[in-house]
Design an enzyme around this catalytic site. Sequence first.
Site, PDB file in Angstrom:
ATOM      1  N   ARG A 102     -12.632  44.999  44.802  1.00 33.44           N
ATOM      2  CA  ARG A 102     -13.760  44.064  44.959  1.00 33.44           C
ATOM      3  C   ARG A 102     -13.241  42.646  45.240  1.00 33.44           C
ATOM      4  NH1 ARG A 102     -16.042  41.991  39.110  1.00 33.44           N
ATOM      5  NH2 ARG A 102     -17.741  41.247  40.382  1.00 33.44           N
ATOM      6  N   TYR A 139     -10.897  37.886  42.917  1.00 34.86           N
ATOM      7  CA  TYR A 139     -10.401  38.561  41.705  1.00 34.86           C
ATOM      8  C   TYR A 139      -8.957  39.074  41.832  1.00 34.86           C
ATOM      9  CZ  TYR A 139     -15.341  38.321  40.547  1.00 34.86           C
ATOM     10  OH  TYR A 139     -16.614  37.867  40.285  1.00 34.86           O
ATOM     11  N   ALA A 168     -21.118  40.389  35.168  1.00 32.64           N
ATOM     12  CA  ALA A 168     -22.398  39.758  35.499  1.00 32.64           C
ATOM     13  C   ALA A 168     -23.345  39.683  34.298  1.00 32.64           C
ATOM     14  CB  ALA A 168     -23.060  40.529  36.631  1.00 32.64           C
TER      15      ALA A 168
HETATM   16  C1  DQA Z   1     -16.445  37.565  36.101  1.00 36.77           C
HETATM   17  C2  DQA Z   1     -17.365  36.466  36.648  1.00 36.77           C
HETATM   18  C3  DQA Z   1     -18.792  36.973  36.713  1.00 36.77           C
HETATM   19  O1  DQA Z   1     -19.637  35.952  37.206  1.00 36.77           O
HETATM   20  C4  DQA Z   1     -18.880  38.172  37.630  1.00 36.77           C
HETATM   21  O2  DQA Z   1     -20.204  38.671  37.657  1.00 36.77           O
HETATM   22  C5  DQA Z   1     -17.907  39.239  37.294  1.00 36.77           C
HETATM   23  C6  DQA Z   1     -16.550  38.846  36.903  1.00 36.77           C
HETATM   24  C7  DQA Z   1     -14.961  37.142  36.129  1.00 36.77           C
HETATM   25  O3  DQA Z   1     -14.163  37.827  35.485  1.00 36.77           O
HETATM   26  O4  DQA Z   1     -14.592  36.173  36.793  1.00 36.77           O
HETATM   27  O5  DQA Z   1     -18.184  40.426  37.425  1.00 36.77           O
HETATM   28  O6  DQA Z   1     -16.798  37.821  34.757  1.00 36.77           O
END
Ligand code: DQA
Length: 145
Positions: free
Chosen positions: A17, A22, A76
């Site tokens: 993803r 990330y 999220a």
């Molecule tokens: C997250 C940030 C959140 O906004 C997002 O929905 C994620 C990952 C992060 O690790 O940066 O799924 O938690």
Amino acid sequence: MKIRVINGPNLNMLGIREPQIYGSTRYSDLVDMIEEHAKKTGIEVEVLQSNHEGDLVDMIQECYGKIDAIVINPGAYTHTSVAILDAAKAVALPMIEVHISDVSSREEFRQVSYIRAACMETISGHGLNGYLEAIDHLAAALKEG
Ligand code: DQA
């Protein structure tokens, strides 16, 4: 000392993803990284992930009387879930919120964190290393009593 690491929705897709946000490390490598770090530090760790809000509530509730501290990245659900916050408040264990990305510099809707109210600290934008930092901070806090 037992620490449970709880990951929310889409974190199982790490490495696939949005790698520009990330990174390209797979979820299974993150799990290995956390387990190796815990072993070195002499901490018992369990790393869990679910895409479902109720499962995350269960994973927090199960810690009661069994686990010393929690590292949580609710994904999220950070920005929407009162149920996860309530579960965290119910077990009242030392908890650190981790985000791989720097949520404070992203979209407006990511600026709200429900879980933060139950956490002693938030680590955001330190990449996967944030999980290791969270474990170290919890271990130090537990040692201090
Ligand atoms: C997250 C940030 C959140 O906004 C997002 O929905 C994620 C990952 C992060 O690790 O940066 O799924 O938690």
